[in-house]
Scaffold this active site. Sequence first.
Site, PDB file in Angstrom:
ATOM      1  N   HIS A 139      32.361  27.961 -28.057  1.00  0.00           N
ATOM      2  CA  HIS A 139      31.886  28.121 -28.823  1.00  0.00           C
ATOM      3  C   HIS A 139      32.003  26.358 -29.572  1.00  0.00           C
ATOM      4  O   HIS A 139      31.927  26.319 -30.404  1.00  0.00           O
ATOM      5  CB  HIS A 139      32.139  28.530 -29.845  1.00  0.00           C
ATOM      6  CG  HIS A 139      31.048  29.303 -31.097  1.00  0.00           C
ATOM      7  ND1 HIS A 139      31.310  30.813 -31.057  1.00  0.00           N
ATOM      8  CD2 HIS A 139      30.900  28.930 -32.025  1.00  0.00           C
ATOM      9  CE1 HIS A 139      30.781  30.524 -32.558  1.00  0.00           C
ATOM     10  NE2 HIS A 139      30.118  29.896 -32.772  1.00  0.00           N
ATOM     11  N   GLU A 158      25.150  30.398 -27.363  1.00  0.00           N
ATOM     12  CA  GLU A 158      23.976  29.667 -27.985  1.00  0.00           C
ATOM     13  C   GLU A 158      23.933  28.329 -27.859  1.00  0.00           C
ATOM     14  O   GLU A 158      23.483  26.953 -28.494  1.00  0.00           O
ATOM     15  CB  GLU A 158      24.397  29.550 -29.846  1.00  0.00           C
ATOM     16  CG  GLU A 158      23.855  30.737 -30.947  1.00  0.00           C
ATOM     17  CD  GLU A 158      23.559  30.279 -32.558  1.00  0.00           C
ATOM     18  OE1 GLU A 158      24.009  29.247 -32.885  1.00  0.00           O
ATOM     19  OE2 GLU A 158      23.324  31.451 -33.029  1.00  0.00           O
ATOM     20  N   GLU A 178      26.246  38.451 -33.867  1.00  0.00           N
ATOM     21  CA  GLU A 178      25.998  37.216 -34.928  1.00  0.00           C
ATOM     22  C   GLU A 178      25.095  37.766 -35.767  1.00  0.00           C
ATOM     23  O   GLU A 178      24.072  38.219 -35.525  1.00  0.00           O
ATOM     24  CB  GLU A 178      26.597  35.621 -35.224  1.00  0.00           C
ATOM     25  CG  GLU A 178      27.304  35.721 -34.699  1.00  0.00           C
ATOM     26  CD  GLU A 178      27.331  33.545 -34.128  1.00  0.00           C
ATOM     27  OE1 GLU A 178      26.720  33.338 -35.383  1.00  0.00           O
ATOM     28  OE2 GLU A 178      28.246  33.151 -33.586  1.00  0.00           O
ATOM     29  N   TYR A 208      20.064  35.833 -37.040  1.00  0.00           N
ATOM     30  CA  TYR A 208      19.534  35.083 -38.191  1.00  0.00           C
ATOM     31  C   TYR A 208      18.531  35.422 -39.272  1.00  0.00           C
ATOM     32  O   TYR A 208      17.863  35.799 -40.631  1.00  0.00           O
ATOM     33  CB  TYR A 208      20.769  33.422 -38.627  1.00  0.00           C
ATOM     34  CG  TYR A 208      21.422  33.784 -38.258  1.00  0.00           C
ATOM     35  CD1 TYR A 208      22.665  34.161 -39.538  1.00  0.00           C
ATOM     36  CD2 TYR A 208      22.157  33.852 -37.108  1.00  0.00           C
ATOM     37  CE1 TYR A 208      24.112  33.856 -39.175  1.00  0.00           C
ATOM     38  CE2 TYR A 208      23.601  33.493 -36.625  1.00  0.00           C
ATOM     39  CZ  TYR A 208      24.626  33.974 -37.959  1.00  0.00           C
ATOM     40  OH  TYR A 208      25.752  33.728 -37.887  1.00  0.00           O
ATOM     41  N   ASN A 224      22.390  35.798 -30.953  1.00  0.00           N
ATOM     42  CA  ASN A 224      22.654  36.090 -32.521  1.00  0.00           C
ATOM     43  C   ASN A 224      21.828  35.890 -33.346  1.00  0.00           C
ATOM     44  O   ASN A 224      20.706  35.604 -33.152  1.00  0.00           O
ATOM     45  CB  ASN A 224      23.939  35.332 -32.960  1.00  0.00           C
ATOM     46  CG  ASN A 224      24.689  34.667 -32.865  1.00  0.00           C
ATOM     47  OD1 ASN A 224      25.463  35.707 -31.914  1.00  0.00           O
ATOM     48  ND2 ASN A 224      25.424  33.862 -31.727  1.00  0.00           N
ATOM     49  N   ARG A 270      34.935  39.332 -32.670  1.00  0.00           N
ATOM     50  CA  ARG A 270      34.592  38.056 -31.069  1.00  0.00           C
ATOM     51  C   ARG A 270      35.061  37.349 -31.980  1.00  0.00           C
ATOM     52  O   ARG A 270      35.121  36.493 -33.281  1.00  0.00           O
ATOM     53  CB  ARG A 270      32.839  38.368 -31.803  1.00  0.00           C
ATOM     54  CG  ARG A 270      32.176  37.374 -31.046  1.00  0.00           C
ATOM     55  CD  ARG A 270      30.866  37.457 -30.785  1.00  0.00           C
ATOM     56  NE  ARG A 270      30.326  36.136 -29.940  1.00  0.00           N
ATOM     57  CZ  ARG A 270      29.643  34.991 -30.431  1.00  0.00           C
ATOM     58  NH1 ARG A 270      29.391  34.908 -31.588  1.00  0.00           N
ATOM     59  NH2 ARG A 270      29.315  33.914 -30.115  1.00  0.00           N
TER      60      ARG A 270
END
Length: 448
Positions: free
Chosen positions: A121, A167, A354, A297, A295, A77
């Site tokens: 991005h 995001e 991610e 985390y 994504n 990606r």
Amino acid sequence: MKSLSFPKNFVWGFAAAAPQIEGAAFTDGKGPSVWDTFARQRGRVKNGDTLDVSCDHYHLFKKDFALMAQLGAKHYRLSIAWPRIFPAGRGAVNSKGVNFYNRLIDSMLECGITPWVTMFHWDLPQALEDDFGGWRDRRTAEAFAQYADTIVQSYGDRVKNWITLNEILCFTRLGYGNGQKAPGLKLSEKIVNQTYHTALLAHGHGVRAVREYGGKGARVGLTDNSEIFIPVSETKHDIEAARQAFITSNTRVLEPIFRGRYHPDFLKAAGKDAPKVMPGDLKHISRPTDFLGMNVYFGNFVRAGRRGKPETLSFPPSFPSADASWLRHTPQAIYWGPRFAAEIYGVKGIYITENGAGYKDYPPVKGEILDLHRRDYIRNYLKEMHRGIGDGVPFKGYFLWSFMDNFEWEDGYDMRFGVVYCDFKTQKRTPKLSARWFTRIMAENRIV
Ligand code: GBH
């Protein structure tokens, strides 16, 4: 040894983004992005680091893809830098920028690596910030439409997997609301809500561009960093509280994209600060997509308080985290976030676009970096993803953030997320222990 295996055709790969690895910030006609500007303002980025050189991937991509292939990656990606294609954000195309990605994509394909391309991005052309106020104004979404058309027309013969935006929360609220990210502004809630709306319009154009020009087999989706809530106990009441918190917290993005509306509760709470919506906007924003990128985390723990009301718990100071202090070790996030997204919005395919861990790794010792902490951190998340698959969460793939250490936004080069170590002075790459480990996962399609 079958116990932790993944479904056939599960996609494993690495992730990265143009502004964080390419460098060559002003090469071959590239225009400045808001991050180039931001990094030059005093006190914005740790140690005054800039994106100017970074990993110099712009010049070293062939070697980088050779290494990626050697590690066994079949999917990658990446993102395209809008200001390379349109130095002023709109108007004249920069053919040198277009040709750069032609060479890059060809080189990737020669190495047997399938590209997954993020259109945006965070590196908004500075000119759009100057001329229109960036994401505050819908002319930025119109400029994005031209950019999306151009890149899909240019690369659609070879690129079949497209991600519109990365995001939304980070480049809207954190860029225009609390000033932590470029362009570093602290504006009103009304304006912040409008920046979300412009971003959603751009997403709609990304989807439209892929449908119009993507050709056979083209697929498209958004990458979201939904805020994730983990029920502190897996009981009915706490799960319900976490689900409520998920809906409320992500309503600005997921509700319009998947339901074509702003939730009445959101509109009521926003009052005068609600975004200004033009006729047709919500239909455009909710064009059907093929998957959702998430994504993941970390997450916050939630329990049912009085009358079931969600109550977010604060983390005790001793709670384990990576060196990136926001990155609390909460592997259940990768189970509950995608599960809620699938259950609430009926999402059929989810890619973890991610997940990874940021530490201040030391330089190699005798050629080795023994990042056992990163390996264990990620392995715990993979186990929770595996649990999700067993429970019917529609996971289709996983991209590890990141291939190599890179420009970590306001943390500069201080925080390393790579499984390949990058010496930013010599540009030498050294695979860490975690890279060797992830090689086996990709090869065996199971957690080792
Ligand atoms: C991703 O963002 C990005 O897509 C990627 O470019 C980046 O390199 C990677 O993660 C690693 O950071 O207000 O102190 O709680 C993750 C973005 C970072 C957004 C942490 C929220 C919370 C900081 N998240 N941030 S804090």
